[in-house]
Write a protein that holds these residues in place. Structure first.
Motif, PDB file in Angstrom:
ATOM      1  N   GLN A  91       1.872  -1.191  78.192  1.00 37.76           N
ATOM      2  CA  GLN A  91       3.760  -2.360  78.895  1.00 37.76           C
ATOM      3  C   GLN A  91       4.425  -0.609  78.612  1.00 37.76           C
ATOM      4  O   GLN A  91       3.837   0.276  78.316  1.00 37.76           O
ATOM      5  N   GLY A  92       4.975  -0.996  79.528  1.00 38.13           N
ATOM      6  CA  GLY A  92       6.620  -0.012  80.111  1.00 38.13           C
ATOM      7  C   GLY A  92       6.231   0.950  81.020  1.00 38.13           C
ATOM      8  O   GLY A  92       6.201   2.322  80.198  1.00 38.13           O
ATOM      9  N   VAL A  93       5.222   1.673  81.792  1.00 32.01           N
ATOM     10  CA  VAL A  93       4.726   2.845  82.128  1.00 32.01           C
ATOM     11  C   VAL A  93       5.812   3.033  83.458  1.00 32.01           C
ATOM     12  O   VAL A  93       6.166   4.163  83.867  1.00 32.01           O
ATOM     13  N   GLY A  94       7.356   1.713  83.394  1.00 29.15           N
ATOM     14  CA  GLY A  94       8.423   2.849  84.005  1.00 29.15           C
ATOM     15  C   GLY A  94       8.530   1.607  85.290  1.00 29.15           C
ATOM     16  O   GLY A  94       8.131   0.091  84.739  1.00 29.15           O
ATOM     17  N   ILE A  95       9.926   1.695  85.611  1.00 33.25           N
ATOM     18  CA  ILE A  95      10.477   1.169  86.603  1.00 33.25           C
ATOM     19  C   ILE A  95       9.987   0.833  87.979  1.00 33.25           C
ATOM     20  O   ILE A  95      10.237   1.978  88.815  1.00 33.25           O
TER      21      ILE A  95
END
Length: 85
Positions: free
Chosen positions: A9-13
């Motif tokens: 999770q949290g690979v980018g926006i």
């Protein structure tokens, strides 16, 4: 087993731009499944405003939209925000 690790999770926006709500929603859902936080925009103008206010890692855009096309948007983003993929 490293081959079967879940996507972190949290690979980018990701900014998803499409004038059709259903397409925008399904694309955003797919990207969220890949670990992206998503922001949706219904037009190129809205997308450019978002880019001025937020740091975006990935742009996913429709091609045929009223006003500015996705190709023109991608070129503008590339010129103004070169770190956006």
């Amino acid at each position: 087993d490293e081959e079967h690790q879940p996507i972190s999770q949290g690979v980018g926006i990701a900014l998803v731009v499409d004038d059709e709500e259903l397409v925008r929603l399904s694309t955003a859902e797919m990207l969220e499944g890949l670990g992206y936080e998503t922001i949706e925009a219904s037009s190129a103008d809205v997308a450019l405003k978002v880019l001025e206010e937020r740091s975006i890692d990935l742009l996913v855009t429709d091609h045929l939209m009223p006003g500015m096309t996705g190709t023109d948007l991608a070129k503008s983003v590339s010129d103004r925000f070169p770190s956006v993929k």
